[in-house]
Structure formats: structure tokens, C-alpha cells
Design an enzyme around this catalytic site. Structure first.
Site, PDB file in Angstrom:
ATOM      1  N   LYS A  55       0.841  -1.200   0.000  1.00 16.93           N
ATOM      2  CA  LYS A  55       0.000   0.000   0.000  1.00 16.93           C
ATOM      3  C   LYS A  55       0.878   1.253   0.000  1.00 16.93           C
ATOM      4  O   LYS A  55       0.595   2.225  -0.689  1.00 16.93           O
ATOM      5  CB  LYS A  55      -0.932  -0.004   1.219  1.00 16.93           C
ATOM      6  CG  LYS A  55      -2.061  -1.025   1.093  1.00 16.93           C
ATOM      7  CD  LYS A  55      -2.785  -1.262   2.409  1.00 16.93           C
ATOM      8  CE  LYS A  55      -3.668  -2.498   2.306  1.00 16.93           C
ATOM      9  NZ  LYS A  55      -4.203  -2.948   3.591  1.00 16.93           N
ATOM     10  N   GLN A  99      -4.695  -2.467   9.746  1.00 11.10           N
ATOM     11  CA  GLN A  99      -4.467  -3.679   8.955  1.00 11.10           C
ATOM     12  C   GLN A  99      -5.081  -4.885   9.656  1.00 11.10           C
ATOM     13  O   GLN A  99      -4.762  -5.191  10.798  1.00 11.10           O
ATOM     14  CB  GLN A  99      -2.949  -3.873   8.734  1.00 11.10           C
ATOM     15  CG  GLN A  99      -2.600  -5.042   7.845  1.00 11.10           C
ATOM     16  CD  GLN A  99      -3.132  -4.904   6.408  1.00 11.10           C
ATOM     17  OE1 GLN A  99      -3.110  -3.835   5.819  1.00 11.10           O
ATOM     18  NE2 GLN A  99      -3.648  -5.994   5.857  1.00 11.10           N
ATOM     19  N   ASP A 122     -11.544   2.373   4.184  1.00 15.77           N
ATOM     20  CA  ASP A 122     -11.758   0.949   3.879  1.00 15.77           C
ATOM     21  C   ASP A 122     -13.179   0.529   4.288  1.00 15.77           C
ATOM     22  O   ASP A 122     -13.494  -0.665   4.308  1.00 15.77           O
ATOM     23  CB  ASP A 122     -10.712   0.077   4.582  1.00 15.77           C
ATOM     24  CG  ASP A 122     -10.506  -1.266   3.865  1.00 15.77           C
ATOM     25  OD1 ASP A 122     -11.082  -1.445   2.767  1.00 15.77           O
ATOM     26  OD2 ASP A 122      -9.789  -2.121   4.398  1.00 15.77           O
TER      27      ASP A 122
END
Ligand code: NAP
Length: 282
Positions: A55, A99, A122
């Protein structure tokens, strides 16, 4: 039967990255600032370290700022919440991702829900998910956004089709199922307690493999002409579908690697840039 179409996520992600870089340069010229994504990594689980670095490299290619904040695996939910709140209040931060997965003693969903909705790039909070389910504007799960973009790019018809999603996680299975429903597919969600999975898959026009078991879904379980979306990513660079054999049955499929993975990352970048754009127009 005609040869299956390869749904090339790498190619589409590269094109979107090029477009995004131009947009980010224009934003930089106008504001002297760059969109910033912050990733929180807890522990040193090898695949997570790899994803976080991927990322960061993608951010660098497109011209976004990217910070990785690491926590020892013994950290607490409270320490993470403190950091998330700090980032929520930091005007230079446009996107925050934690994450997944975090160690099991951490309340992951509580952390997700603490991310400010305008920085939840996200789409992992209950609030973002709920809005998306009701077709309201919200950031959505990057993997599911990437899958939908890929299907649209290749003109794969979704409306009226029967889509079977195998997996029901909050970050992947449920959001892609809801996004497909929003696109007017008829949905079945299968999971580890599902009986007769093979019979259910025989009815599917679109299958999303999102279970995290290498090559688990077998070619003979699908009907001819099925569209296969393999969201799984397992050790050895393999997905959740036995693609070597299934590609002969499918009308279209995502390769692993080079299918869903690059689309996930670029979708995170898209939503971070959108967050920045909303901030500067306020
Ligand atoms: P997860 O949280 O472990 O969820 C797995 C889901 O699969 C669960 O709902 C589980 O059912 C179901 N399942 C497990 N075994 C099954 C079986 N034999 N039959 C039917 N369902 C079964 O995993 P995740 O985080 O969603 O990730 C799934 C996969 O996607 C992993 O390979 C991951 O690496 C990959 N992934 C890829 C991307 C990308 O960008 N390409 C992004 C995210 C995740 P229960 O709910 O009943 O336990």
C-alpha cells in the site's frame, strides 16, 4: 466454448493509478498539500507486513503521503483507540486503515468503529457499512469496490444474476455481497456451516471466493459460463479457487495474482483522494 476473459486487475489498477497521479498533482498545485493515508499495523504477521508495504509503494507511485504506524503485538485496544482518536483529529490525515487481522485480544471492530467516518477509507465501521447497505454515499470496503469496478470494466452483467459469495467476513464477504445486491444481483452467502455448497455453486452465475482456503473451490462445482472472482490470497500466491481447471469452465475469471489484489489497493487510494477532496471543499 469461447476462451475465458481474464479480468485483469493489474492492468485496470495501473490505468486508474495513472489517472489518480494526475489528479493528485493538480491537487498539490492548487493546495500545496497531498492526500495522506495512515496505516496502523499491529504485530509483525508476515502477510500483513507485505500488504502494508504494498500500500505504501502504491501511495508513492501516485504521489500520496503514507505513514505506517506500528504497534507491538502485545498492545491494547485502549492504546489503539488513543492513536485512532489522535489521527481522527489530525487535519493532515485523510484516510486511516487498521491492517486486518489484529491479534485476537484486541477488539478489532471497536477500533474500526472509532475511525472517523470521513477517514474510514476501507469502509470498515458499522456506520459506513450500514450506509452502504442502504445505498447511501459512504466509503466502502476497498476489496469490494475493486471487484465491482473490475466487473464494470469488463461489462459483466450483474443485475438479475445469481451471485454466490463464499465467506462472510466483515471486511470482505458481507460487503461484497451487499455491493452485488445493490447492483441488483440475487445473493447467496455461504460460510463454513453451509450445507450442500457444491449444489449451491452449481446455480451460480457469479462466484466470489472469499474464504481464505487455498484452491478450495473446485472446477467441477461450477456451471459452464460462470464468472469467477477469486478474492482469496494465500501462501504460495494462490487464491481460493482452483483456477487452473476452472478457467476452462468459466466465461471470465480474475487471475491470482493480478486480479482482485491490485484493485483493492487502488480502491483505497481512490477513497483517500476523495476524502482529501471533500476536506478541501468544505
Ligand atoms: P476470514 O475473516 O477468515 O473469513 C473467512 C470466511 O470464509 C468466513 O466467513 C468463514 O466462515 C468462511 N469459510 C471458511 N472455510 C469455509 C469453507 N470450507 N466453506 C465455506 N466457507 C468457509 O477471511 P477474510 O479476511 O474475509 O479473507 C478471505 C480471503 O480473502 C483470504 O485469503 C484473504 O487473504 C483474502 N483477502 C484478499 C484481499 C485482496 O485484496 N485480494 C483483501 C482481503 C482479504 P465462518 O464465518 O462460518 O467462519
Amino acid at each position: 466454448m469461447e476462451e475465458a476473459i481474464i479480468l485483469n486487475g493489474r492492468k485496470l489498477a495501473d490505468r486508474i493509478e495513472n489517472e489518480l497521479s494526475k489528479r493528485v498533482e493538480e491537487l498539490y498545485i492548487a493546495t500545496n498539500k497531498r492526500p495522506k493515508l495512515v496505516t496502523i499495523l499491529v504485530g509483525d504477521f508476515a502477510p500483513s507486513v507485505t500488504y502494508v508495504n504494498m500500500k505504501k509503494r502504491a501511495c508513492e507511485r501516485v504521489g500520496l503521503d503514507c505513514d505506517i504506524i506500528t504497534f507491538n503485538e502485545n498492545t491494547t485496544t485502549d492504546k489503539l483507540l488513543e492513536k485512532i482518536n489522535e489521527l481522527n483529529n489530525d487535519d493532515s490525515v485523510d484516510g486511516i486503515i487498521i491492517q486486518h487481522p489484529v491479534p485476537s485480544h484486541i477488539n478489532e471492530q471497536h477500533c474500526f468503529n472509532t475511525v472517523a467516518v470521513n477517514k474510514d477509507v476501507d469502509g470498515v465501521s458499522f456506520y459506513s457499512f450500514g450506509k452502504m447497505c442502504n445505498k447511501e454515499k459512504a466509503f466502502v470496503s476497498a476489496t469490494s469496490l475493486g471487484i465491482i469496478k473490475l466487473l464494470k470494466e469488463y461489462d459483466i452483467k450483474i443485475a438479475g444474476k445469481h451471485a454466490v459469495v463464499v465467506g462472510r467476513s466483515a471486511i470482505l464477504g458481507k460487503p461484497i455481497a451487499m455491493q452485488l445486491l445493490n447492483a441488483n444481483a440475487t445473493i447467496t452467502i455461504a460460510h463454513s456451516k453451509t450445507e450442500n455448497l457444491k449444489e449451491i455453486l452449481q446455480q451460480a452465475d457469479i462466484v466470489v471466493g472469499a474464504l481464505g482456503r487455498p484452491k478450495y473451490l473446485q472446477a467441477e462445482w461450477f456451471k459452464k459460463g460462470v464468472v469467477l472472482i477469486d478474492a482469496g490470497y494465500n501462501a504460495g500466491n494462490v487464491g481460493d479457487i482452483d483456477l487452473e481447471n476452472a478457467s476452462e469452465i468459466a466465461s471470465a475469471y480474475t487471475p491470482v495474482p493480478g486480479g482482485v489484489g491490485p484493485m483493492t489497493i487502488v480502491s483505497l487510494l481512490i477513497q483517500t483522494v476523495e476524502s482529501f477532496e471533500e476536506k478541501i471543499t468544505k
